[in-house]
Scaffold this active site. Structure first.
Site, short mmCIF file in Angstrom:
data_model
loop_
_atom_site.label_atom_id
_atom_site.label_comp_id
_atom_site.label_asym_id
_atom_site.label_seq_id
_atom_site.Cartn_x
_atom_site.Cartn_y
_atom_site.Cartn_z
N GLU A 172 -3.91 -10.89 -10.52
CA GLU A 172 -4.22 -12.37 -9.80
C GLU A 172 -5.87 -13.17 -10.39
OE1 GLU A 172 -5.66 -10.69 -5.95
OE2 GLU A 172 -3.86 -10.07 -5.40
N GLU A 291 2.10 -6.41 -5.45
CA GLU A 291 1.12 -6.10 -3.99
C GLU A 291 1.73 -6.04 -2.79
OE1 GLU A 291 -3.39 -6.68 -4.28
OE2 GLU A 291 -3.05 -6.25 -6.36
#
Ligand code: AHR
Length: 497
Positions: A172, A291
């Site tokens: 991320e 995710e």
């Protein structure tokens, strides 16, 4: 209410990569300490791993586990977690404001993964670190011997290399919350250079570049395009992450969010293929949805965590029956693009937004979402099939034309079985499904499993497994036609052989 569909063994979407049923263990909350590892627990094995947890993970047939983060990885020194445990440093984890003891590190985690029959999807730190730490970790894990880092692994008691195939280039990196957050150009450059060095150490590895943290990030789309401009020739995958929640208590809209996931997947495929076209490349970049889950129940509780504590209960969402329905639909979304989504990780696996929960010193138990995930992983291996579906639809606050019937089918040529996964999103009505299955001549219904419950907020708890599937569904095949009643708000697994 009626829906129809036609299934044909020739309508292939694509081969399902087993890694689509992956999951995730981060050094976060009680995932590692008190989750997979609790040396004082009566169920602990000789390494301190809880065998009751291992048994539940095995029931899920998890093929791949992402590790060690997540946000945690962006501040992690992997060297802290190898060698004599007594000498490992305690460190502040800035991502989750806790203290990391480093009792468990790379080698112990590889041992655990072996015990659950899973491969590891290893993430490297591109937040506070970079090329050097990443290439050294590949050498430590994958090089046979005769170099500084591989010989150190041997000295640490691991003669055989771990042979880790799948690696994530950071986590991320588009998010301002990330330690070492970067712009797309900054990240693209460092990811490309790190990828090159890692592959020079071991050319057999596969690499995942970070895409956006979710579809609503202001940099979404431009981020993927820029990152792939830099990394296209050096990576195999671009990542996607998403979490949903029923914050407004609007069930129709909540269950419709799998359409957002569909759109996210289609958009990232388009961006990857745009860069492919721009580069006149023959190579195709696939998707790693590494995710995905429901995450919102624990948000308030997590604000009250004592800073710098060791393994506090964090992100411990207790899942409801309605969450299991959305998880089922999200699995269907992944399978509908099995031609391009080759890796996916349910985030996460134990205690932290997880299908498996533990009590410290006590039992391990299964959440509502355990069941759709287990069904898909156990029965969803083979080729994903396109179904021509006609279903009644509804509109919700954020979505239009949401089909009540959400479905995908999986054909396993070897075992000659077909599995239909289906969610009925209607809140009051049974959906009667008529499916043309003439191309599967001689196939009969083996079982029709259903997850249903009168209370959408029903949960499982320690010592109380309330939301569990039954196999009393009424699906039957006659003359090439399958008929099944899908109860209101239900997850269905119809197995033919
Ligand atoms: O899975 C929990 C967290 O969600 C991960 O650490 C991070 O990558 C994401 O924001």
């Amino acid at each position: 209410m009626k829906a129809t569909m036609t299934l044909d063994k020739e309508f292939k979407i694509g081969e399902i990569d087993d890694r689509i049923y992956g999951s995730f263990i981060e050094h976060l909350g009680r995932a590692v300490y008190g989750g997979i590892y609790e040396p004082d627990h009566p169920e602990a094995d000789e390494q301190g791993f809880r065998q009751d947890v291992i048994e539940l993970v095995k029931q899920l047939k998890v093929p791949l586990v992402r590790y060690p983060g997540g946000n945690f990885v962006s501040g992690y020194n992997w060297e802290d977690g190898v060698g004599p445990v007594a000498e490992r440093p305690r460190r502040l984890d800035l991502a989750w404001r806790t203290t990391e003891t480093n009792e468990i590190g790379t080698n112990e985690f590889m041992d655990w993964a072996k015990k659950v029959n899973a491969e590891v999807n290893m993430a490297v730190n591109l937040g506070t670190r970079g090329i050097d730490a990443a290439r050294n970790l590949v050498e430590y894990c994958n090089h046979t011997s005769g170099s500084y880092w591989s010989d150190l692994r041997i000295k640490h008691g691991y003669k055989e290399p771990h042979k880790i195939k799948t690696w994530c280039l950071g986590n991320e990196m588009d998010g301002p919350w990330q330690i070492g957050h970067r712009t797309a150009d900054e990240y693209g450059r460092i990811a490309a250079e790190t990828a090159k060095a890692m592959k020079w150490v071991d050319p057999s590895i596969e690499l995942v570049a970070c895409g956006s943290s979710n579809r609503l990030m202001p940099t979404f789309a431009e981020w993927e395009a820029t990152v792939l401009e830099h990394t296209y020739d050096h990576v195999e995958f671009i990542s996607l992450h998403t979490y949903y929640g029923n914050r407004d208590e609007d069930l129709a809209n909540y269950l419709a969010q799998s359409l957002d996931m569909d759109q996210f997947i289609y958009s990232v495929i388009s961006i990857a293929d745009y860069i492919k076209a721009k580069k006149r490349s023959k190579k195709t970049i696939n998707l790693s949805f590494d995710e995905w889950n429901v995450w919102f129940h624990s948000n308030e509780a997590d604000k009250k965590i004592e800073p710098w504590s060791v393994a506090p209960p964090q992100l411990e969402d207790i899942y409801t029956f309605e969450d299991a329905l959305l998880v089922g639909s999200m699995l269907i979304s992944l399978l509908k693009r099995a031609d391009r989504v080759k890796i996916a990780c349910l985030a996460q696996l134990v205690n932290v937004i997880a299908p498996i929960m533990t009590e410290n010193g006590g039992q391990a138990w299964t959440q509502t979402i355990f069941y759709p995930y287990m069904h898909a992983s156990v029965f969803g291996r083979g080729v994903a099939l396109h179904a021509l579906v006609s279903s009644p639809k509804y509109d919700s606050k954020d979505f239009t034309d949401v089909p009540y019937l959400d479905t995908v089918s999986v054909y396993n040529e070897e075992s000659e079985t077909v599995t239909i996964f289906a969610v009925n999103k209607h809140q009051t009505d049974v959906l009667s499904l008529d499916a043309d299955v003439r191309s599967f001549e001689g196939y009969r219904v083996v079982e029709h499993i259903i997850l249903e419950h009168d209370e959408v907020k029903a949960t499982n708890q320690h010592n109380r497994t309330n939301v569990v599937p039954h196999n009393n569904g009424d699906a039957k095949v006659d003359g090439g036609k399958l008929e099944a009643n899908l109860p209101k708000l239900s997850w269905n697994v119809i197995r033919l052989a």
